[in-house]
Design a protein around this motif. Structure first.
Motif, PDB file in Angstrom:
ATOM      1  N   GLY A 192     -36.328 -19.980  21.059  1.00 16.88           N
ATOM      2  CA  GLY A 192     -37.547 -19.189  21.002  1.00 16.88           C
ATOM      3  C   GLY A 192     -37.581 -17.918  21.810  1.00 16.88           C
ATOM      4  N   HIS A 193     -36.575 -17.676  22.659  1.00 14.71           N
ATOM      5  CA  HIS A 193     -36.580 -16.441  23.453  1.00 14.71           C
ATOM      6  C   HIS A 193     -36.471 -15.221  22.546  1.00 14.71           C
ATOM      7  N   ARG A 194     -37.209 -14.183  22.880  1.00 13.10           N
ATOM      8  CA  ARG A 194     -37.080 -12.914  22.183  1.00 13.10           C
ATOM      9  C   ARG A 194     -37.002 -11.811  23.236  1.00 13.10           C
ATOM     10  N   SER A 224     -30.970  -8.562  18.986  1.00 11.14           N
ATOM     11  CA  SER A 224     -30.809  -9.140  17.653  1.00 11.14           C
ATOM     12  C   SER A 224     -31.877  -8.595  16.716  1.00 11.14           C
ATOM     13  N   ILE A 225     -31.715  -8.868  15.447  1.00 17.50           N
ATOM     14  CA  ILE A 225     -32.742  -8.469  14.481  1.00 17.50           C
ATOM     15  C   ILE A 225     -34.024  -9.253  14.733  1.00 17.50           C
ATOM     16  N   ARG A 229     -37.469  -7.431  15.663  1.00 15.93           N
ATOM     17  CA  ARG A 229     -38.671  -7.608  14.835  1.00 15.93           C
ATOM     18  C   ARG A 229     -39.866  -7.970  15.715  1.00 15.93           C
ATOM     19  N   LYS A 230     -39.642  -8.817  16.703  1.00 16.51           N
ATOM     20  CA  LYS A 230     -40.731  -9.186  17.624  1.00 16.51           C
ATOM     21  C   LYS A 230     -41.184  -7.960  18.429  1.00 16.51           C
ATOM     22  N   PHE A 231     -40.243  -7.142  18.864  1.00  8.31           N
ATOM     23  CA  PHE A 231     -40.598  -5.930  19.595  1.00  8.31           C
ATOM     24  C   PHE A 231     -41.419  -4.971  18.732  1.00  8.31           C
ATOM     25  N   SER A 237     -44.844  -3.067   9.077  1.00  8.93           N
ATOM     26  CA  SER A 237     -43.658  -3.640   8.444  1.00  8.93           C
ATOM     27  C   SER A 237     -42.421  -3.246   9.236  1.00  8.93           C
ATOM     28  N   PHE A 238     -41.364  -4.041   9.054  1.00 11.47           N
ATOM     29  CA  PHE A 238     -40.105  -3.837   9.774  1.00 11.47           C
ATOM     30  C   PHE A 238     -38.961  -4.287   8.894  1.00 11.47           C
TER      31      PHE A 238
END
Length: 279
Positions: A192-194, A224-225, A229-231, A237-238
């Motif tokens: 779960g880390h982002r 990572s992708i 995406r979380k950032f 949209s991303f």
């Protein structure tokens, strides 16, 4: 040391390091010794041939009469192409060297636009100022990738786009050169880390960006992708796609880079992560 002091130190080191134009060593290998139109064209022809996928990710033809900010100017190749495409161009770089080169190019080519020294972490622009922000290979050097992305979002108009490239945390090079850290990052993401891989040895950083003295960039993040995406969760949209490969380790004995680019490796384990986030 406080976070503010840490960031000030990173900014100072970045300003000094990146004043040597990114691409200087390649320019010398091409015989580029001045900033005349002929010399800069020689560099630009090499640059766009070396990174042919830039035309896939940067829609130059759609930027005519649009307000476009470029962050991280390097040798000014993309800067000039954006202005030539008819964009209302502005440039921003933390180092004075790239800013001087971009402004020289614009003046020499009779193009409109202006570059200035500044940090995207404290972008000197009002909210909703731009239709596009283009940042190829720079946000991961700021020391705060998330804040850099958020500042880009702030200065974009609704419906407008951030087009950027950052370094991919699961590239073949990361697995080859920093396997333990990469597997640790993978495990953390699995639970779960982002976030970014932000701590690294100078040799790891120098494998991506090195000055003529062989020193690596002061700070580099890999991501990572999923984490990127979380950032970009504040955008509507991303999308992201990996690109790039070279004949460095472990491909020294492989076919030429132009052939490697046609393989599956860049699409799954490429060095760079190109992303588009729409506000």
């Amino acid at each position: 040391m406080s976070d503010t002091a840490d960031q000030t130190a990173i900014d100072s080191r970045n300003s000094a390091f990146w004043s040597e134009l990114c691409g200087t060593q390649f320019a010398k290998s091409l015989g580029v010794t001045d900033d005349s139109p002929a010399s800069l064209k020689k560099f630009d022809d090499w640059y766009f041939a070396f990174y042919p996928y830039l035309f896939v990710h940067i829609p130059f033809e759609d930027m005519r009469d649009k307000d476009v900010l470029e962050i991280g100017l390097g040798y000014g190749t993309v800067s000039q192409r954006l202005a030539e495409a008819g964009a209302r161009y502005q440039g921003l770089d933390i180092a004075p060297g790239p800013v001087a080169m971009a402004n020289h190019r614009l003046k020499q080519a009779g193009l409109e636009g202006r570059a200035q020294v500044g940090s995207i972490l404290q972008a000197p622009f009002a909210d909703a100022s731009f239709d596009y922000v283009v940042a190829i290979g720079c946000l991961h050097h700021t020391g705060d990738l998330y804040k850099a992305i958020e500042e880009c979002r702030r200065i974009l108009r609704p419906g407008s786009k951030l087009i950027f490239m950052v370094y991919y945390a699961y590239s073949y090079r990361r697995f080859y050169q920093a396997r333990t850290e990469t597997l640790r990052y993978l495990m953390r993401e699995t639970f779960g880390h982002r976030g970014v891989v932000g701590l690294s040895a100078q040799a790891e950083r120098a494998a991506y960006d090195a000055n003529q003295a062989g020193e690596g960039a002061p700070h580099t993040d890999w991501i990572s992708i999923r984490s990127l995406r979380k950032f970009c969760r504040g955008f509507a949209s991303f999308s992201g796609q990996t690109e790039n490969i070279d004949n460095g380790q472990p491909f020294e004995q492989s076919p030429p880079r132009r052939e490697l680019l046609k393989t599956w490796i860049p699409r799954w384990f490429g060095l760079d992560l190109y992303a588009t986030a729409t506000k």
